[in-house]
Motif scaffolding. Sequence first.
Motif, PDB file in Angstrom:
ATOM      1  N   ALA A  53       0.834  -1.210   0.000  1.00 33.07           N
ATOM      2  CA  ALA A  53       0.000   0.000   0.000  1.00 33.07           C
ATOM      3  C   ALA A  53       0.861   1.249   0.000  1.00 33.07           C
ATOM      4  O   ALA A  53       0.487   2.284  -0.541  1.00 33.07           O
ATOM      5  CB  ALA A  53      -0.931  -0.007   1.214  1.00 33.07           C
ATOM      6  N   SER A  54       2.047   1.195   0.691  1.00 30.96           N
ATOM      7  CA  SER A  54       2.873   2.386   0.792  1.00 30.96           C
ATOM      8  C   SER A  54       3.916   2.465  -0.315  1.00 30.96           C
ATOM      9  O   SER A  54       4.460   3.518  -0.582  1.00 30.96           O
ATOM     10  CB  SER A  54       3.584   2.415   2.151  1.00 30.96           C
ATOM     11  N   ASP A  89       9.583  10.935 -20.719  1.00 32.77           N
ATOM     12  CA  ASP A  89       9.360  11.183 -19.287  1.00 32.77           C
ATOM     13  C   ASP A  89      10.485  12.049 -18.706  1.00 32.77           C
ATOM     14  O   ASP A  89      11.639  11.987 -19.145  1.00 32.77           O
ATOM     15  CB  ASP A  89       9.312   9.862 -18.509  1.00 32.77           C
ATOM     16  N   VAL A  90      10.111  12.844 -17.720  1.00 28.03           N
ATOM     17  CA  VAL A  90      11.096  13.591 -16.941  1.00 28.03           C
ATOM     18  C   VAL A  90      10.816  13.311 -15.469  1.00 28.03           C
ATOM     19  O   VAL A  90       9.667  13.083 -15.063  1.00 28.03           O
ATOM     20  CB  VAL A  90      11.031  15.110 -17.217  1.00 28.03           C
ATOM     21  N   LEU A  91      11.858  13.351 -14.669  1.00 29.00           N
ATOM     22  CA  LEU A  91      11.737  12.913 -13.283  1.00 29.00           C
ATOM     23  C   LEU A  91      10.792  13.792 -12.469  1.00 29.00           C
ATOM     24  O   LEU A  91      10.071  13.298 -11.607  1.00 29.00           O
ATOM     25  CB  LEU A  91      13.116  12.862 -12.625  1.00 29.00           C
ATOM     26  N   TRP A  92      10.765  15.086 -12.750  1.00 33.37           N
ATOM     27  CA  TRP A  92       9.925  15.947 -11.918  1.00 33.37           C
ATOM     28  C   TRP A  92       8.444  15.661 -12.126  1.00 33.37           C
ATOM     29  O   TRP A  92       7.634  15.774 -11.204  1.00 33.37           O
ATOM     30  CB  TRP A  92      10.241  17.423 -12.161  1.00 33.37           C
ATOM     31  N   LYS A  93       8.069  15.238 -13.362  1.00 28.75           N
ATOM     32  CA  LYS A  93       6.667  14.872 -13.593  1.00 28.75           C
ATOM     33  C   LYS A  93       6.321  13.555 -12.906  1.00 28.75           C
ATOM     34  O   LYS A  93       5.218  13.383 -12.374  1.00 28.75           O
ATOM     35  CB  LYS A  93       6.382  14.792 -15.094  1.00 28.75           C
ATOM     36  N   ILE A  94       7.273  12.620 -12.937  1.00 30.88           N
ATOM     37  CA  ILE A  94       7.053  11.350 -12.230  1.00 30.88           C
ATOM     38  C   ILE A  94       6.911  11.618 -10.736  1.00 30.88           C
ATOM     39  O   ILE A  94       6.059  11.030 -10.060  1.00 30.88           O
ATOM     40  CB  ILE A  94       8.209  10.371 -12.508  1.00 30.88           C
ATOM     41  N   ALA A  95       7.743  12.533 -10.231  1.00 28.45           N
ATOM     42  CA  ALA A  95       7.675  12.882  -8.803  1.00 28.45           C
ATOM     43  C   ALA A  95       6.308  13.441  -8.442  1.00 28.45           C
ATOM     44  O   ALA A  95       5.764  13.156  -7.372  1.00 28.45           O
ATOM     45  CB  ALA A  95       8.780  13.886  -8.460  1.00 28.45           C
ATOM     46  N   GLU A  96       5.734  14.232  -9.346  1.00 29.52           N
ATOM     47  CA  GLU A  96       4.394  14.787  -9.094  1.00 29.52           C
ATOM     48  C   GLU A  96       3.358  13.679  -8.945  1.00 29.52           C
ATOM     49  O   GLU A  96       2.449  13.770  -8.116  1.00 29.52           O
ATOM     50  CB  GLU A  96       3.995  15.726 -10.231  1.00 29.52           C
ATOM     51  N   LYS A  97       3.501  12.620  -9.752  1.00 31.22           N
ATOM     52  CA  LYS A  97       2.552  11.492  -9.652  1.00 31.22           C
ATOM     53  C   LYS A  97       2.615  10.845  -8.270  1.00 31.22           C
ATOM     54  O   LYS A  97       1.612  10.384  -7.737  1.00 31.22           O
ATOM     55  CB  LYS A  97       2.876  10.429 -10.721  1.00 31.22           C
ATOM     56  N   PHE A  98       3.816  10.829  -7.693  1.00 29.63           N
ATOM     57  CA  PHE A  98       3.999  10.209  -6.385  1.00 29.63           C
ATOM     58  C   PHE A  98       3.761  11.180  -5.230  1.00 29.63           C
ATOM     59  O   PHE A  98       3.828  10.794  -4.063  1.00 29.63           O
ATOM     60  CB  PHE A  98       5.416   9.623  -6.268  1.00 29.63           C
ATOM     61  N   GLY A  99       3.534  12.455  -5.570  1.00 27.42           N
ATOM     62  CA  GLY A  99       3.288  13.438  -4.523  1.00 27.42           C
ATOM     63  C   GLY A  99       4.536  13.839  -3.767  1.00 27.42           C
ATOM     64  O   GLY A  99       4.484  14.129  -2.571  1.00 27.42           O
ATOM     65  N   THR A 100       5.661  13.881  -4.468  1.00 25.03           N
ATOM     66  CA  THR A 100       6.908  14.281  -3.828  1.00 25.03           C
ATOM     67  C   THR A 100       7.648  15.220  -4.762  1.00 25.03           C
ATOM     68  O   THR A 100       7.083  15.690  -5.767  1.00 25.03           O
ATOM     69  CB  THR A 100       7.759  13.042  -3.479  1.00 25.03           C
ATOM     70  N   ASP A 101       8.900  15.521  -4.466  1.00 27.60           N
ATOM     71  CA  ASP A 101       9.704  16.374  -5.342  1.00 27.60           C
ATOM     72  C   ASP A 101      10.797  15.532  -5.991  1.00 27.60           C
ATOM     73  O   ASP A 101      11.147  14.446  -5.515  1.00 27.60           O
ATOM     74  CB  ASP A 101      10.318  17.543  -4.566  1.00 27.60           C
ATOM     75  N   TYR A 102      11.336  16.042  -7.099  1.00 33.88           N
ATOM     76  CA  TYR A 102      12.259  15.236  -7.894  1.00 33.88           C
ATOM     77  C   TYR A 102      13.576  14.957  -7.160  1.00 33.88           C
ATOM     78  O   TYR A 102      14.203  13.924  -7.368  1.00 33.88           O
ATOM     79  CB  TYR A 102      12.530  15.909  -9.247  1.00 33.88           C
ATOM     80  N   LYS A 118      11.049   3.677  -8.207  1.00 32.22           N
ATOM     81  CA  LYS A 118      10.290   3.211  -7.049  1.00 32.22           C
ATOM     82  C   LYS A 118      10.047   4.359  -6.075  1.00 32.22           C
ATOM     83  O   LYS A 118      10.798   5.336  -6.035  1.00 32.22           O
ATOM     84  CB  LYS A 118      11.047   2.081  -6.349  1.00 32.22           C
ATOM     85  N   TRP A 119       8.986   4.171  -5.271  1.00 33.28           N
ATOM     86  CA  TRP A 119       8.673   5.208  -4.282  1.00 33.28           C
ATOM     87  C   TRP A 119       7.908   4.594  -3.119  1.00 33.28           C
ATOM     88  O   TRP A 119       7.079   3.703  -3.298  1.00 33.28           O
ATOM     89  CB  TRP A 119       7.837   6.316  -4.914  1.00 33.28           C
ATOM     90  N   ASP A 120       8.234   5.065  -1.945  1.00 34.09           N
ATOM     91  CA  ASP A 120       7.529   4.649  -0.742  1.00 34.09           C
ATOM     92  C   ASP A 120       6.848   5.888  -0.167  1.00 34.09           C
ATOM     93  O   ASP A 120       7.512   6.886   0.149  1.00 34.09           O
ATOM     94  CB  ASP A 120       8.527   4.066   0.271  1.00 34.09           C
ATOM     95  N   GLU A 121       5.528   5.852  -0.035  1.00 35.78           N
ATOM     96  CA  GLU A 121       4.775   7.016   0.430  1.00 35.78           C
ATOM     97  C   GLU A 121       5.160   7.440   1.839  1.00 35.78           C
ATOM     98  O   GLU A 121       4.873   8.560   2.260  1.00 35.78           O
ATOM     99  CB  GLU A 121       3.279   6.717   0.379  1.00 35.78           C
ATOM    100  N   LYS A 122       5.816   6.521   2.567  1.00 35.02           N
ATOM    101  CA  LYS A 122       6.197   6.866   3.927  1.00 35.02           C
ATOM    102  C   LYS A 122       7.411   7.795   3.975  1.00 35.02           C
ATOM    103  O   LYS A 122       7.726   8.370   5.011  1.00 35.02           O
ATOM    104  CB  LYS A 122       6.514   5.598   4.716  1.00 35.02           C
ATOM    105  N   VAL A 123       8.105   7.927   2.851  1.00 36.98           N
ATOM    106  CA  VAL A 123       9.280   8.790   2.802  1.00 36.98           C
ATOM    107  C   VAL A 123       8.826  10.224   2.626  1.00 36.98           C
ATOM    108  O   VAL A 123       8.053  10.533   1.728  1.00 36.98           O
ATOM    109  CB  VAL A 123      10.219   8.391   1.643  1.00 36.98           C
ATOM    110  N   SER A 124       9.297  11.113   3.482  1.00 28.77           N
ATOM    111  CA  SER A 124       8.920  12.526   3.406  1.00 28.77           C
ATOM    112  C   SER A 124       9.964  13.285   2.597  1.00 28.77           C
ATOM    113  O   SER A 124      11.165  13.039   2.739  1.00 28.77           O
ATOM    114  CB  SER A 124       8.831  13.139   4.806  1.00 28.77           C
ATOM    115  N   PRO A 125       9.528  14.210   1.762  1.00 30.73           N
ATOM    116  CA  PRO A 125      10.489  15.017   1.009  1.00 30.73           C
ATOM    117  C   PRO A 125      11.372  15.836   1.947  1.00 30.73           C
ATOM    118  O   PRO A 125      10.937  16.261   3.004  1.00 30.73           O
ATOM    119  CB  PRO A 125       9.606  15.944   0.158  1.00 30.73           C
ATOM    120  N   THR A 126      12.632  16.025   1.539  1.00 32.31           N
ATOM    121  CA  THR A 126      13.530  16.871   2.314  1.00 32.31           C
ATOM    122  C   THR A 126      13.097  18.322   2.150  1.00 32.31           C
ATOM    123  O   THR A 126      13.033  18.818   1.024  1.00 32.31           O
ATOM    124  CB  THR A 126      14.977  16.711   1.820  1.00 32.31           C
TER     125      THR A 126
END
Length: 283
Positions: free
Chosen positions: A21-22, A32-45, A67-75
């Motif tokens: 789930a996370s 694709d560019v990383l910052w757009k992928i980051a937006e999909k995950f709700g984080t920053d590039y 890969k991305w884990d929703e539990k990780v908070s952006p710096t």
Amino acid sequence: MRKNRILALAMALVLALGLAASAASYTVTSGDVLWKIAEKFGTDYKTLAEYNGIENPNLIFPGQIIKWDEKVSPTPEPAPEPAGVEYTAKSQGFGGDVVVTVTYTDGIMTKVQAWGEKETTGIGSKAIEGLPAKILAAKSAAVDGVTGATMTSGAVKAAAAAAIAEATGTAAAPAGMKAGTYQAGYRGYTSEVVTAVTVDAEKILKVEILSQDETVGIGSYALNQMPADFAKYQTVNVDTVAGATATSMAIKSGVIDALRQAGADLGDFSAAPPRSNSLQRQS
């Protein structure tokens, strides 16, 4: 025993579902560019790149798994330093204009700088170098001047006071000079030259030399010619007399000092006199 196995399997399933789930992944496609992928995950590039061990966030490839884990908070980005606002004013020093800049940040004085390229090295320069720190520490231009550098010290403090008044909105409307006669003495070539300046609310009325012991035939040219020009041209920037620089500067310094005592705004007495009236000592 069987119940224990079932319980262990159930717990493992719950853990796996929680992780699923996370955790998420994305397969990079062309364009694709990383910052757009980051937006999909709700984080920053930057955070996404760090999580995936990507050294260059501008370089990803089709087919690459992000890969991305929703539990990780952006710096969090560091908060920007508050910008300071600079206020600059100038005043007449011994050799020329002295300029002071006072910086305010969030309403607090945070920096004071002074410049005076024409001030005397080793004398006036000490006031240029030393007074800004005193003004900053006191948060005021009402500080003691530097011994031996009265003119330059007065210019630094006057310019700083004007800059502070502008910054704090405390500048008062010009009230004019206090009528009267004011005296000041400065070292000439061979003696102290004491000058008296008489003013009304708006003008220099008269400049006199009260005492001196300068060289006859050299300093006396300045003593005889300069005083009348201060009143005639209403400026402190009358020309010095060639060959009598020390005497000329002593007279000029005395006039500036006296005007400050009278409460004059030296900006009102800083015009250049007509060049055709430049003073020259005849050889």
